[in-house]
Scaffold this active site. Structure first.
Site, short mmCIF file in Angstrom:
data_model
loop_
_atom_site.label_atom_id
_atom_site.label_comp_id
_atom_site.label_asym_id
_atom_site.label_seq_id
_atom_site.Cartn_x
_atom_site.Cartn_y
_atom_site.Cartn_z
N HIS A 61 -15.92 -10.02 -1.82
CA HIS A 61 -15.26 -10.05 -3.12
C HIS A 61 -16.16 -9.35 -4.14
CE1 HIS A 61 -12.23 -13.02 -1.79
NE2 HIS A 61 -13.22 -13.49 -1.05
N HIS A 178 -5.72 -16.06 4.06
CA HIS A 178 -6.40 -17.29 3.63
C HIS A 178 -5.43 -18.43 3.93
CE1 HIS A 178 -8.86 -19.64 0.55
NE2 HIS A 178 -7.80 -20.42 0.76
N ASP A 303 -17.40 -13.64 3.53
CA ASP A 303 -16.67 -14.17 2.37
C ASP A 303 -17.59 -14.21 1.16
OD1 ASP A 303 -14.68 -15.21 0.77
OD2 ASP A 303 -14.73 -17.23 1.62
N HIS A 307 -20.53 -15.60 -8.25
CA HIS A 307 -20.10 -16.22 -9.50
C HIS A 307 -21.25 -16.20 -10.50
CE1 HIS A 307 -16.20 -17.72 -8.19
NE2 HIS A 307 -16.75 -18.18 -7.09
N GLY A 322 -16.96 -21.00 -3.81
CA GLY A 322 -17.50 -19.77 -3.24
C GLY A 322 -19.01 -19.67 -3.32
#
Length: 424
Positions: A61, A178, A303, A307, A322
């Site tokens: 991500h 997901h 994954d 953040h 996450g």
């Protein structure tokens, strides 16, 4: 430019052997016990470290556009290079989501201009990565979509998934899911054991497994390549194993954190242990390991979910889901599984490089061979190294693995023969 990597050790038939590697114009031209430096512009002395095909991660991500305070394509791809990854698959949960050819093409261009590694870009399954309006699958494939996913959210309506699979199957494209039935999560944040200890809400394993079961039946009906993201439960492993025995075209990934940790490791309210799906029980962790070893689970994918500090401050109840993974995946897995004899080095490289490239039909990734692009990672398997936050290239520092002493530090990463990461 011609360059040679000298004094390296590569895997041949599962064994480490001494080899030099000649690179010319970004392509591997020769692999031999001795090559020499005559006519070479640049010599890289590998100092007998392990020289591998670059790692391949199909699940990261990068947050750009829309949430650049968490991560950018530049910082995320530099983090990947720091971890030895040279090819990644970027999920589409950015703002705006790549749900149209124009948006997808714009994001692909940004990946190419800002990325330090090869970035394959997912398109969404539905518009705005939510609801039930399907995207234009043929147009997005033509625009360069790597595969289709709404990662971060499960497709809740069965007919939406069924119709998406039908279209993807016609295009020979993968649906990457997901798996999460929102009605069965009960707004939970942890597996039962840790939830009970800390007085927080439980997210039951059935929220994952029930949707995986539904999707596998739909995959059988449509013939689509269906890929299950971040498997966490032993029950999901059992269903995938049965599906493969039945000949259904299903593949699956597991994250480093689900292999390394269980909910027994959550002893305090620490948001760095909050991820979705949550860490499950020790019996689930052992089932994931067994699933890798017997081929039920095809690959390891990080994954990587960066953040801000603010996102991961306070209680698990309110913090974002996450953790990061690009920079700690190989060294943690090598230390905890290869050094202890549970996995072989060849198995680990297969799950982190060759197998993901093969499953997703990446013609020029996951291979250290003559004629292939010089996408290469060099790892120090012998010297212990302590993971420290100051070394992270990612904007996200949200991982419980900071402070761990590991083996397998990345010494250098090359993409198309160019050095994109080198340690100090």
């Amino acid at each position: 430019m011609k360059r040679v990597i000298m004094n390296g050790r590569i895997l041949e038939n599962g064994q480490l052997v001494d080899r030099d590697i000649l690179i010319d114009d970004g392509v591997v031209k020769k692999i031999a016990p001795t090559i020499g430096s005559n006519g070479v512009d640049n010599v890289i002395d590998a100092h007998h470290h392990f020289v591998s095909s670059g790692l391949v991660d199909v699940h990261v991500h990068y947050r750009q556009p829309g949430q650049e305070q968490k991560e950018t394509i530049k910082t995320g791809s530099l983090a990947a290079a720091h971890g030895g990854f040279t090819t990644v698959g970027a999920m589409p949960n950015v703002i705006p989501a790549p749900d149209s050819p124009k948006r997808l093409e714009s994001l692909i261009q940004l990946n190419q201009s800002d990325g330090a590694v090869h970035i394959k870009q997912y398109a969404t399954i539905t518009t705005h990565r939510g609801g039930d309006e399907l995207v234009d699958f043929p147009a997005l494939k033509k625009a360069g979509a790597f595969a289709f996913s709404n990662d971060g959210n499960g497709i809740q309506k069965s007919s939406t998934m069924y119709e998406a699979m039908q279209q993807a199957a016609q295009l020979d494209m993968a649906i990457v899911e997901h798996v999460q039935d929102d009605d069965l999560t009960y707004d939970g944040v942890l597996n039962s054991g840790a939830a009970n200890r800390l007085g927080l809400k439980e997210m039951p394993w059935v929220s994952e497994t029930a949707q995986a079961a539904r999707d596998i039946i739909l995959a059988e009906a449509t013939g689509v390549h269906y890929h299950v993201c971040h498997v966490s439960s032993k029950h999901t492993v059992n269903i995938i194993r049965a599906a493969k025995k039945a000949g259904i075209n299903v593949t699956a990934e597991v994250t480093p954190h689900h292999l390394l940790l269980s909910d027994e490791d959550i002893t305090e309210d620490n948001p760095n242990y909050k991820m979705n799906p949550p860490l499950r029980g020790e019996d689930d962790r052992q089932a994931l390991i067994a699933g890798l070893l017997d081929g039920t689970i095809d690959m390891i994918a990080t994954d990587h979910a960066p953040h801000t500090k603010e996102d991961k401050t306070g209680s698990i109840a309110t913090a974002s889901f996450g953790i990061t993974g690009s920079e700690t995946a190989f060294n943690m897995l090598y230390t905890k599984f290869v050094k202890t004899g549970i996995f072989t080095l060849d198995q680990l490289i297969n799950w982190m490089s060759r197998r993901p490239a093969a499953v997703f039909k990446m013609a020029h990734a996951g291979s250290l061979a003559v004629g292939e692009p010089a996408d290469i990672a060099i790892f120090d398997l012998d010297k212990p190294h302590t993971i420290v936050e100051s070394e992270y290239r990612s904007k996200g520092k949200n991982t419980p693995f900071t402070g761990e002493t590991v083996y397998g530090e990345t010494v250098m990463s090359l993409v198309d023969g160019n050095v994109v990461y080198q340690n100090n």
